[in-house]
Design an enzyme around this catalytic site. Structure first.
Site, PDB file in Angstrom:
ATOM      1  N   GLN A 186      -7.982 -49.106 -48.651  1.00  0.00           N
ATOM      2  CA  GLN A 186      -7.150 -48.469 -49.679  1.00  0.00           C
ATOM      3  C   GLN A 186      -7.352 -46.958 -49.653  1.00  0.00           C
ATOM      4  O   GLN A 186      -6.388 -46.185 -49.713  1.00  0.00           O
ATOM      5  CB  GLN A 186      -7.484 -49.047 -51.049  1.00  0.00           C
ATOM      6  CG  GLN A 186      -7.096 -50.516 -51.145  1.00  0.00           C
ATOM      7  CD  GLN A 186      -7.473 -51.149 -52.467  1.00  0.00           C
ATOM      8  OE1 GLN A 186      -8.086 -50.508 -53.324  1.00  0.00           O
ATOM      9  NE2 GLN A 186      -7.129 -52.408 -52.632  1.00  0.00           N
TER      10      GLN A 186
ATOM     11  N   ARG B 224     -10.697 -49.947 -63.325  1.00  0.00           N
ATOM     12  CA  ARG B 224     -11.257 -49.870 -61.966  1.00  0.00           C
ATOM     13  C   ARG B 224     -11.294 -48.426 -61.463  1.00  0.00           C
ATOM     14  O   ARG B 224     -10.438 -47.624 -61.810  1.00  0.00           O
ATOM     15  CB  ARG B 224     -10.445 -50.768 -61.025  1.00  0.00           C
ATOM     16  CG  ARG B 224     -10.641 -52.242 -61.378  1.00  0.00           C
ATOM     17  CD  ARG B 224      -9.845 -53.156 -60.476  1.00  0.00           C
ATOM     18  NE  ARG B 224     -10.248 -53.045 -59.092  1.00  0.00           N
ATOM     19  CZ  ARG B 224      -9.566 -53.588 -58.080  1.00  0.00           C
ATOM     20  NH1 ARG B 224      -8.451 -54.255 -58.318  1.00  0.00           N
ATOM     21  NH2 ARG B 224     -10.007 -53.463 -56.848  1.00  0.00           N
TER      22      ARG B 224
ATOM     23  N   ASP C  27     -12.566 -59.992 -49.406  1.00  0.00           N
ATOM     24  CA  ASP C  27     -11.740 -60.757 -50.355  1.00  0.00           C
ATOM     25  C   ASP C  27     -12.022 -62.264 -50.287  1.00  0.00           C
ATOM     26  O   ASP C  27     -11.669 -63.002 -51.209  1.00  0.00           O
ATOM     27  CB  ASP C  27     -10.247 -60.517 -50.075  1.00  0.00           C
ATOM     28  CG  ASP C  27      -9.829 -59.094 -50.420  1.00  0.00           C
ATOM     29  OD1 ASP C  27     -10.558 -58.423 -51.177  1.00  0.00           O
ATOM     30  OD2 ASP C  27      -8.783 -58.646 -49.924  1.00  0.00           O
TER      31      ASP C  27
ATOM     32  N   LYS D 218      -0.418 -60.089 -48.637  1.00  0.00           N
ATOM     33  CA  LYS D 218      -0.263 -59.143 -49.747  1.00  0.00           C
ATOM     34  C   LYS D 218      -0.367 -57.694 -49.248  1.00  0.00           C
ATOM     35  O   LYS D 218       0.458 -56.848 -49.593  1.00  0.00           O
ATOM     36  CB  LYS D 218      -1.342 -59.439 -50.802  1.00  0.00           C
ATOM     37  CG  LYS D 218      -1.203 -58.660 -52.099  1.00  0.00           C
ATOM     38  CD  LYS D 218      -1.695 -59.474 -53.279  1.00  0.00           C
ATOM     39  CE  LYS D 218      -3.192 -59.600 -53.375  1.00  0.00           C
ATOM     40  NZ  LYS D 218      -3.830 -58.478 -54.061  1.00  0.00           N
ATOM     41  N   SER D 219      -1.377 -57.417 -48.418  1.00  0.00           N
ATOM     42  CA  SER D 219      -1.569 -56.039 -47.941  1.00  0.00           C
ATOM     43  C   SER D 219      -0.343 -55.559 -47.174  1.00  0.00           C
ATOM     44  O   SER D 219       0.133 -54.428 -47.353  1.00  0.00           O
ATOM     45  CB  SER D 219      -2.778 -55.975 -46.998  1.00  0.00           C
ATOM     46  OG  SER D 219      -3.953 -56.228 -47.701  1.00  0.00           O
TER      47      SER D 219
ATOM     48  N   SER E 153     -13.135 -48.648 -46.889  1.00  0.00           N
ATOM     49  CA  SER E 153     -12.056 -49.093 -47.762  1.00  0.00           C
ATOM     50  C   SER E 153     -10.705 -48.758 -47.150  1.00  0.00           C
ATOM     51  O   SER E 153     -10.381 -47.591 -46.915  1.00  0.00           O
ATOM     52  CB  SER E 153     -12.186 -48.413 -49.131  1.00  0.00           C
ATOM     53  OG  SER E 153     -10.957 -48.520 -49.825  1.00  0.00           O
TER      54      SER E 153
HETATM   55  C1  S3P Z   1      -6.790 -53.963 -49.441  1.00  0.00           C
HETATM   56  C2  S3P Z   1      -8.023 -53.479 -49.140  1.00  0.00           C
HETATM   57  C3  S3P Z   1      -9.263 -54.035 -49.697  1.00  0.00           C
HETATM   58  C4  S3P Z   1      -9.038 -55.418 -50.281  1.00  0.00           C
HETATM   59  C5  S3P Z   1      -7.805 -55.486 -51.129  1.00  0.00           C
HETATM   60  C6  S3P Z   1      -6.583 -55.134 -50.306  1.00  0.00           C
HETATM   61  C7  S3P Z   1      -5.603 -53.299 -48.841  1.00  0.00           C
HETATM   62  O1  S3P Z   1      -9.732 -53.184 -50.719  1.00  0.00           O
HETATM   63  O2  S3P Z   1     -10.154 -55.812 -51.041  1.00  0.00           O
HETATM   64  O3  S3P Z   1      -7.641 -56.788 -51.659  1.00  0.00           O
HETATM   65  O4  S3P Z   1      -4.498 -53.879 -48.849  1.00  0.00           O
HETATM   66  O5  S3P Z   1      -5.766 -52.177 -48.352  1.00  0.00           O
HETATM   67  P1  S3P Z   1     -10.663 -51.886 -50.392  1.00  0.00           P
HETATM   68  O6  S3P Z   1      -9.873 -51.010 -49.543  1.00  0.00           O
HETATM   69  O7  S3P Z   1     -10.947 -51.281 -51.725  1.00  0.00           O
HETATM   70  O8  S3P Z   1     -11.879 -52.417 -49.740  1.00  0.00           O
END
Ligand code: S3P
Length: 430
Positions: free
Chosen positions: A167, A120, A313, A23-24, A165
């Site tokens: 993200q 969120r 996750d 997914k990422s 994080s």
């Molecule tokens: C992700 C980062 C993680 C993860 C999320 C996907 C990403 O979140 O929990 O399912 O694709 O960068 P955080 O960056 O908030 O930890």
């Protein structure tokens, strides 16, 4: 709303070559293609709700996406202002990374999502982006979507993040590519690094040193197109790793999974618990990719309190393994679980209690006393990983899980694979 019923499983032996694509990496491949000056080719893109929403958003932003059902060919002539509201659905990754990407784009953009995503926290990206000049607003002073972004000039920055994080890091790296000078981003624990790997592969100048400071040079022009085959998602594969570890005599090979160390820590945690796990590296382009072989072995309790972002996750599924292990397992330093698709500390604790397991709740984790799982009735709270974790628990004792549509956000063929192990029925809730 749909509910799923799974029956207790007999031992199984499987090779799985169609675990959902990562997914990422899928989100990123769609977004980053917008920064290239040719046609990016993406094979094995995850066709699940979250990533299809991202694909739809890049179309709204002017990308041309040709899809022959197997391979995506994506081209764009820069990001265009959109007539549409950009709907990220359930995806925090989508919303947070688009904040970074759009902060410097010409135009006005509105990002929204489903009722879970709109609750969120977004300030973790909007606040640092605002501090470098981004014009972003939203409910609760820019913390909650819908978010409005008016792209513009961004100042060079040096930012130290208090949370590990990917993200937040990715949003800031995307902004840095269009800032007016060299930028630095520091994190205290390395979070998943797909953004850095992929953008470097496309020619961006990004370096991370041993102190976890990432230095980003602004782009001088467009990047090279991406040519990527998305590997299988270790977070999705992990459900079947736990299945093989708790159903006596079982054995599973999970093929073509990314073996990026920032993503497979949960497999090492399960191995520490006594599971028999081996990794076989098969290729290494943007990411190391290979097969993971998991064979049943009896499990012992462990403590998990470090490198949490490397298994964040997978903690709900790992909690199921902990419930089947001998002794008291402890998870700490995992406060981030509270702001995932659900409050995963609360949903793991209440779910396991409904299955007769003794659990102590902490602000930043839980302690699970391994025991005999019993059939329970579990609410997913709209959270795909909670739904799938408890269906895997059901392989021990049978389980009923309410509200399972959310599984489509990340793993559309989950039930097809689960049916190879146990009897499953999905029906409309009364
Ligand atoms: C992700 C980062 C993680 C993860 C999320 C996907 C990403 O979140 O929990 O399912 O694709 O960068 P955080 O960056 O908030 O930890």
């Amino acid at each position: 709303m749909k509910r799923a019923l799974v029956q207790k499983a007999k031992c199984f032996s499987l090779r799985i070559d169609d675990i959902a694509p990562d997914k990422s990496i899928s989100h990123r491949s769609a977004m980053f293609s917008m920064l290239a000056d040719g046609v990016s080719v993406v094979e094995n893109f995850l066709r699940a709700e979250d990533t299809l929403n991202t694909l739809q958003i890049i179309r709204h932003l002017g990308a041309k996406v040709e899809d022959d059902g197997k391979v995506l060919r994506i081209s764009s002539e820069g990001i265009k202002e959109s007539f549409e509201v950009l709907d990220c659905g359930n995806s925090g990754t989508g919303m947070r990374l688009f904040c970074g990407l759009l902060s410097s784009a010409q135009g006005h953009f509105v990002l929204t999502g489903d009722k879970y995503l709109r609750s969120r926290p977004m300030k973790r990206v909007t606040q640092p982006l605002r501090s470098i000049g981004a014009k972003i607003d939203g409910r609760n002073d820019g913390d909650l979507a819908p978010l409005c972004i008016r792209g513009g000039e961004l100042k060079a920055f040096s930012y130290e993040s208090q949370i590990a994080s990917a993200q937040v890091k990715s949003a800031l790296i995307l902004a840095a590519l269009h800032a007016d000078g060299e930028c630095r981003y520091k994190e205290n624990e390395l979070s998943r690094d797909h953004t850095e790997r992929m953008l470097k592969g496309m020619g961006a100048q990004i370096e991370t040193d041993e102190n976890l400071v990432t230095t980003i040079q602004p782009l001088q022009g467009p990047l090279k197109p991406l040519h990527i085959r998305v590997p299988a998602d270790p977070s999705s594969a992990f459900f079947f790793a736990v299945a093989a570890s708790i159903v006596e005599g079982s054995d599973v090979v999970l093929e073509g999974v990314t073996l990026n160390p920032t993503r497979i820590e949960a497999f090492y945690a399960l191995k520490r618990m006594g599971a028999d796990i081996t990794f076989e590296l098969k290729e290494d382009k943007y990411e190391p990719i290979g097969d993971i072989h998991v064979r049943f072995a009896s499990l012992e309790a462990i403590e998990v309190s470090e490198r949490i972002s490397w298994l964040i996750d997978e903690l709900p599924a790992l909690a199921v393994a902990m419930a089947c292990a001998k002794g008291r397992s402890v998870v700490k330093n995992a406060k981030e679980l509270r702001v995932k698709e659900s409050d995963r500390i609360a949903t793991v604790v209440s779910g396991l209690r409904a299955c007769g397991i003794e659990v102590e709740e902490f602000e930043d984790g839980y302690a699970i006393q391994g025991g005999e799982l019993q059939k329970g009735k579990i609410a997913s709270h709209g959270d795909h990983r909670i739904a799938m974790s408890f269906l895997i628990a059901g392989l021990k004792c049978g389980m009923e899980v309410e509200d399972v549509e959310c599984i489509d956000t990340s793993f559309p063929n989950f039930f097809t694979l689960l049916e190879q192990i146990a009897q499953v029925s999905v029906e409309e809730s009364a």
